[in-house]
Write an enzyme that holds these catalytic residues in place. Structure first.
Site, PDB file in Angstrom:
ATOM      1  N   LYS A 178     -13.101   3.117  -1.924  1.00 11.59           N
ATOM      2  CA  LYS A 178     -13.728   2.539  -3.118  1.00 11.59           C
ATOM      3  C   LYS A 178     -12.593   2.059  -4.011  1.00 11.59           C
ATOM      4  O   LYS A 178     -11.950   2.831  -4.708  1.00 11.59           O
ATOM      5  CB  LYS A 178     -14.578   3.597  -3.840  1.00 11.59           C
ATOM      6  CG  LYS A 178     -15.739   3.001  -4.675  1.00 11.59           C
ATOM      7  CD  LYS A 178     -15.314   2.084  -5.802  1.00 11.59           C
ATOM      8  CE  LYS A 178     -14.782   2.871  -6.991  1.00 11.59           C
ATOM      9  NZ  LYS A 178     -14.429   1.949  -8.152  1.00 11.59           N
ATOM     10  N   GLY A 231      -5.233   7.991  -9.911  1.00 12.94           N
ATOM     11  CA  GLY A 231      -5.786   7.532 -11.176  1.00 12.94           C
ATOM     12  C   GLY A 231      -5.498   8.512 -12.290  1.00 12.94           C
ATOM     13  O   GLY A 231      -4.488   9.230 -12.266  1.00 12.94           O
ATOM     14  N   SER A 232      -6.394   8.554 -13.258  1.00  7.88           N
ATOM     15  CA  SER A 232      -6.157   9.361 -14.444  1.00  7.88           C
ATOM     16  C   SER A 232      -6.322  10.851 -14.161  1.00  7.88           C
ATOM     17  O   SER A 232      -7.061  11.254 -13.264  1.00  7.88           O
ATOM     18  CB  SER A 232      -7.128   8.951 -15.557  1.00  7.88           C
ATOM     19  OG  SER A 232      -8.433   9.413 -15.279  1.00  7.88           O
ATOM     20  N   THR A 233      -5.657  11.661 -14.975  1.00  7.41           N
ATOM     21  CA  THR A 233      -5.747  13.110 -14.835  1.00  7.41           C
ATOM     22  C   THR A 233      -7.161  13.601 -15.114  1.00  7.41           C
ATOM     23  O   THR A 233      -7.659  14.513 -14.431  1.00  7.41           O
ATOM     24  CB  THR A 233      -4.742  13.791 -15.776  1.00  7.41           C
ATOM     25  OG1 THR A 233      -3.407  13.449 -15.343  1.00  7.41           O
ATOM     26  CG2 THR A 233      -4.891  15.291 -15.766  1.00  7.41           C
ATOM     27  N   GLY A 236      -9.231  12.855 -12.118  1.00  9.33           N
ATOM     28  CA  GLY A 236      -8.738  13.703 -11.042  1.00  9.33           C
ATOM     29  C   GLY A 236      -9.225  15.134 -11.159  1.00  9.33           C
ATOM     30  O   GLY A 236      -9.545  15.777 -10.156  1.00  9.33           O
ATOM     31  N   GLU A 253      -3.050  11.936  -6.932  1.00  9.57           N
ATOM     32  CA  GLU A 253      -1.869  11.452  -7.651  1.00  9.57           C
ATOM     33  C   GLU A 253      -2.346  10.982  -9.009  1.00  9.57           C
ATOM     34  O   GLU A 253      -3.090  10.002  -9.116  1.00  9.57           O
ATOM     35  CB  GLU A 253      -1.172  10.315  -6.906  1.00  9.57           C
ATOM     36  CG  GLU A 253       0.117   9.918  -7.604  1.00  9.57           C
ATOM     37  CD  GLU A 253       0.734   8.658  -7.052  1.00  9.57           C
ATOM     38  OE1 GLU A 253       1.651   8.124  -7.706  1.00  9.57           O
ATOM     39  OE2 GLU A 253       0.297   8.196  -5.987  1.00  9.57           O
ATOM     40  N   CYS A 287       2.145   4.932 -12.940  1.00 12.70           N
ATOM     41  CA  CYS A 287       2.072   6.355 -13.269  1.00 12.70           C
ATOM     42  C   CYS A 287       3.458   6.969 -13.403  1.00 12.70           C
ATOM     43  O   CYS A 287       3.621   7.990 -14.073  1.00 12.70           O
ATOM     44  CB  CYS A 287       1.248   7.094 -12.216  1.00 12.70           C
ATOM     45  SG  CYS A 287       1.777   6.774 -10.525  1.00 12.70           S
ATOM     46  N   GLU A 386      -0.328   9.697 -21.937  1.00  8.27           N
ATOM     47  CA  GLU A 386      -0.029   8.533 -21.110  1.00  8.27           C
ATOM     48  C   GLU A 386      -0.660   7.285 -21.720  1.00  8.27           C
ATOM     49  O   GLU A 386      -1.872   7.221 -21.900  1.00  8.27           O
ATOM     50  CB  GLU A 386      -0.541   8.738 -19.680  1.00  8.27           C
ATOM     51  CG  GLU A 386      -0.131   7.624 -18.735  1.00  8.27           C
ATOM     52  CD  GLU A 386      -0.571   7.882 -17.314  1.00  8.27           C
ATOM     53  OE1 GLU A 386       0.229   7.652 -16.391  1.00  8.27           O
ATOM     54  OE2 GLU A 386      -1.723   8.319 -17.111  1.00  8.27           O
TER      55      GLU A 386
END
Length: 495
Positions: A178, A231-233, A236, A253, A287, A386
């Site tokens: 995706k 992607g973003s924390t 995640g 990641e 990142c 971030e």
């Protein structure tokens, strides 16, 4: 305006219309002009893709293919990527605003991912384990997991998809991807090239759409054996929770706020260029961006002068032009987020030394000037969170101990840079920094052969290198009694 091309899902080797019949529009971030329409996927499309991947995984054409033959297919895919490098580079530049010359550089090395895992495919094996009874043979095997779900971001779609796809296929899995709703085109083209390379239909499937409508159903699908996400924390964390609840593996990641540390003995011209590359390359949308620069007070002013001078000279413009050095941010919301953080920094007391303004780049696009923030400390949100844009925060330090403390005072732990001519200091810093990747006198170097892992909230699991194969296989232990003696009654004591 001519009618836009509509890109469909790729499921089971075929272009498939979305179950809802709906599409969404993708635009060129440099000009805001529409590029194409893509299928708006939902849970029904994900069901179909997972079913296709499951069937392909169980099909003898894939299941019984030798590991060496899998390697041949991966090598062929790498070769096809090389053959179509210019096409793919231009597609990605139009889709997310990356500089064309940067994308040409990425496409020149991207085939190496597939060539590396092609060579590794027939070197995945277990071990023979010594036992106390020589009549009993114990050995281990590594088996593919099954269907892998891969959710990939918009900032480097081809590279970050390949870091999941190549090892997953190398290990014998099948994959449902995706991609980000902002960058669907190149991932779909990559899946087409996989078919052309000879991978069986259903080995690689792509469902396009939005996170809540297609990404979440993929994460929650009971047919998945593993989920891999970049992607973003925050996202995640939700994915890790969902995967853990079903006892399947996840490789994540996630975000970063990486320190780039310049000591007083560093080669300052080199360090300045390393700082510029660390934050302003790819408009800061990586990142691993070196978004926090920690610089020894003795060389603070010299380094800052050099970095500021280069930042002010960076040429903003059309990413398709060879002379452009900074392209747009990928979409309007991202530019708004970056602008919002800079304003927040001002409110927190930071001073904008250069930049700090949105611009259309003369093209009507989503550009933002290279920005340097000073008079900051590690408690400010612009230093801790971030931003994912061309925004650099500069913090002075006095001692090595202080540099380590500031660098590690973050929830993230993805990467770090160190600039010094002292070999002993380089080793000390590499040992003490809480980051999965540490660069010394360079920044952003990477290779498919070198494993990469995030510490703390920057991720879970390993990508790249041989280590990542463990992420895409399961270990089986086999015990075989080779003796011909009758099996003893377990309730009879032996003398």
């Amino acid at each position: 305006m001519s009618e836009l091309t509509t890109l469909q899902h790729l499921i089971g080797g075929e272009r498939v219309q979305p179950a809802s019949g709906e599409t969404f529009e993708s635009t060129n971030p440099a000009t805001r002009q529409p590029l194409y329409r893509a299928a708006r996927g939902n849970a029904t499309d994900i069901d179909r893709a997972v079913a296709s991947a499951t069937a392909a995984f169980e099909d003898p054409r894939w299941r019984d293919l030798s590991q060496t033959r899998r390697g041949h297919l991966l090598r062929r895919l790498g070769d096809l990527i090389a053959e179509h490098a210019e096409e793919l580079a231009r597609m990605e530049t139009l889709d997310n605003g990356k500089l064309l010359r940067e994308m040409r550089g990425q496409l020149a090395t991207l085939p190496e991912y597939y060539h590396y895992y092609a060579g590794l495919a027939d070197k995945i094996h277990g071990d023979v384990i010594p036992t106390s009874d020589r009549r009993v043979l114990n050995y281990t095997t590594r088996e593919p997991l099954g269907v892998v779900g891969a959710i990939t971001p918009w900032n480097s779609p081809l590279t970050l998809t390949s870091s999941k796809l190549a090892p997953a296929l190398c290990a014998g899995n099948t994959v449902v991807i995706k991609p980000s709703e902002y960058t669907s085109a190149t991932v779909l083209r990559l899946a087409e090239l996989a078919l052309e390379a000879g991978f069986p239909p259903g080995a690689v499937n792509v469902v396009t759409g939005f996170g809540a409508e297609a990404g979440a159903p993929l994460v929650d699908h009971p047919g998945l054996a593993k989920i891999s996400f970049t992607g973003s924390t925050a996202t995640g964390s939700r994915i890790a929770s969902a995967a853990a609840g079903r006892f399947i593996g996840s490789t994540l990641e996630l975000g970063g706020k990486s320190p780039n540390i310049v000591f007083e003995d560093a080669n300052i011209p080199n360090a300045a260029m390393g700082v510029v590359a660390g934050i302003f390359a790819a408009a800061g949308q990586t990142c691993i961006a070196g978004s926090r620069v920690l610089v020894h007070r003795a060389v603070h002013d010299e380094l800052l002068e050099r970095v500021t001078e280069r930042a002010r000279a960076i040429r903003i413009g059309d990413p398709l032009e060879e002379t452009t050095e900074l392209g747009p941010l990928a979409f309007a919301e991202q530019r708004d987020k970056v602008a919002g953080y800079v304003e927040l920094g001002r409110e927190e007391g930071a001073r904008v030394l250069t930049g700090g303004r949105a611009t259309d780049g003369g093209l009507g696009g989503y550009f933002y000037e290279p920005t340097i923030l000073v008079d900051v400390d590690n408690s400010m949100r612009v230093v801790r969170e971030e931003i994912f844009g061309p925004v650099l925060a500069v913090l002075p330090f006095d001692t090595e101990e202080e540099a380590v403390r500031i660098a590690n005072d973050t929830e993230y732990g993805l990467a770090a840079g160190v600039w010094t001519t002292s070999l002993s200091r380089a080793h000390r810093m590499a040992d003490r920094l809480e980051a999965g990747t540490v660069w010394v006198n360079t920044y952003r170097a990477m290779s498919p052969m070198s494993p990469r892992q995030g510490f703390k909230t920057s991720g879970v699991g390993v990508e790249h290198g041989t280590e990542t194969i463990k992420e895409y296989t399961r270990l089986k232990s086999v015990w075989i009694n080779t003796g011909e003696e009758p099996v003893a009654d377990p309730f009879t004591l032996r003398s």
